[in-house]
Design a protein around this motif. Structure first.
Motif, PDB file in Angstrom:
ATOM      1  N   LYS A 101       0.834  -1.208   0.000  1.00 60.67           N
ATOM      2  CA  LYS A 101       0.000   0.000   0.000  1.00 60.67           C
ATOM      3  C   LYS A 101       0.870   1.260   0.000  1.00 60.67           C
ATOM      4  O   LYS A 101       0.619   2.203  -0.747  1.00 60.67           O
ATOM      5  N   GLU A 102       1.906   1.271   0.833  1.00 60.77           N
ATOM      6  CA  GLU A 102       2.778   2.436   0.924  1.00 60.77           C
ATOM      7  C   GLU A 102       3.545   2.683  -0.369  1.00 60.77           C
ATOM      8  O   GLU A 102       3.674   3.827  -0.803  1.00 60.77           O
ATOM      9  N   SER A 105       1.535   4.422  -3.044  1.00 67.68           N
ATOM     10  CA  SER A 105       1.016   5.764  -2.798  1.00 67.68           C
ATOM     11  C   SER A 105       2.106   6.819  -2.635  1.00 67.68           C
ATOM     12  O   SER A 105       1.806   7.962  -2.302  1.00 67.68           O
ATOM     13  N   ARG A 106       3.358   6.453  -2.863  1.00 69.28           N
ATOM     14  CA  ARG A 106       4.461   7.393  -2.640  1.00 69.28           C
ATOM     15  C   ARG A 106       5.094   7.859  -3.943  1.00 69.28           C
ATOM     16  O   ARG A 106       5.099   7.147  -4.931  1.00 69.28           O
TER      17      ARG A 106
END
Length: 133
Positions: A101-102, A105-106
């Protein structure tokens, strides 16, 4: 003062503390570093995009499972032994889910910061897996 990982930033930040959420991933990478197989750590440390980071982690986890399902340790070419980390499958699954997920989204610079932090933590922890003797 010791910093702990946080929900939005495992390298420290200001949100809810997550403690060792990424520890299973760090331990797997540290195992390979202790075995002097730095490829996964190096690829991860230089990953600018989610696909590169995920590919390094997929291969590291796959090889960890392959090697450590057969034995409790591996022997390096110099004869030194490296113990396999004991990783709970559900804890690893949670870490992988959070990281997936991280990474998605970065921005590239934030991905690089996250992946280099993971690599740095793994290198720092690698001595834990060396068998004295």
């Amino acid at each position: 003062m010791r910093q702990t990982a946080t929900e939005g930033s495992p390298e420290g930040g200001g949100e809810k503390q997550k403690g060792g959420l990424l520890q299973p991933i760090v331990d797997i990478l540290a195992f390979f570093a202790a075995a002097r197989q730095y490829g996964y750590v190096d690829i991860l440390a230089n990953a600018l995009d989610p696909l590169t980071a995920k590919e390094a982690l997929i291969n590291a986890i796959r090889d960890y499972k392959s090697v450590c399902s057969k034995s409790d340790y591996v022997e390096r070419s110099d004869g030194e032994k490296v113990k396999c980390p004991r990783v709970d499958p559900s804890t690893l699954e949670a870490a992988v889910g959070w990281l997936d997920k991280e990474l998605g989204s970065r921005s590239p610079s934030k991905i690089l910061d996250l992946t280099r932090t993971l690599a740095l933590r793994a290198l720092a922890r690698s001595e834990v897996f060396k068998v004295p003797g």
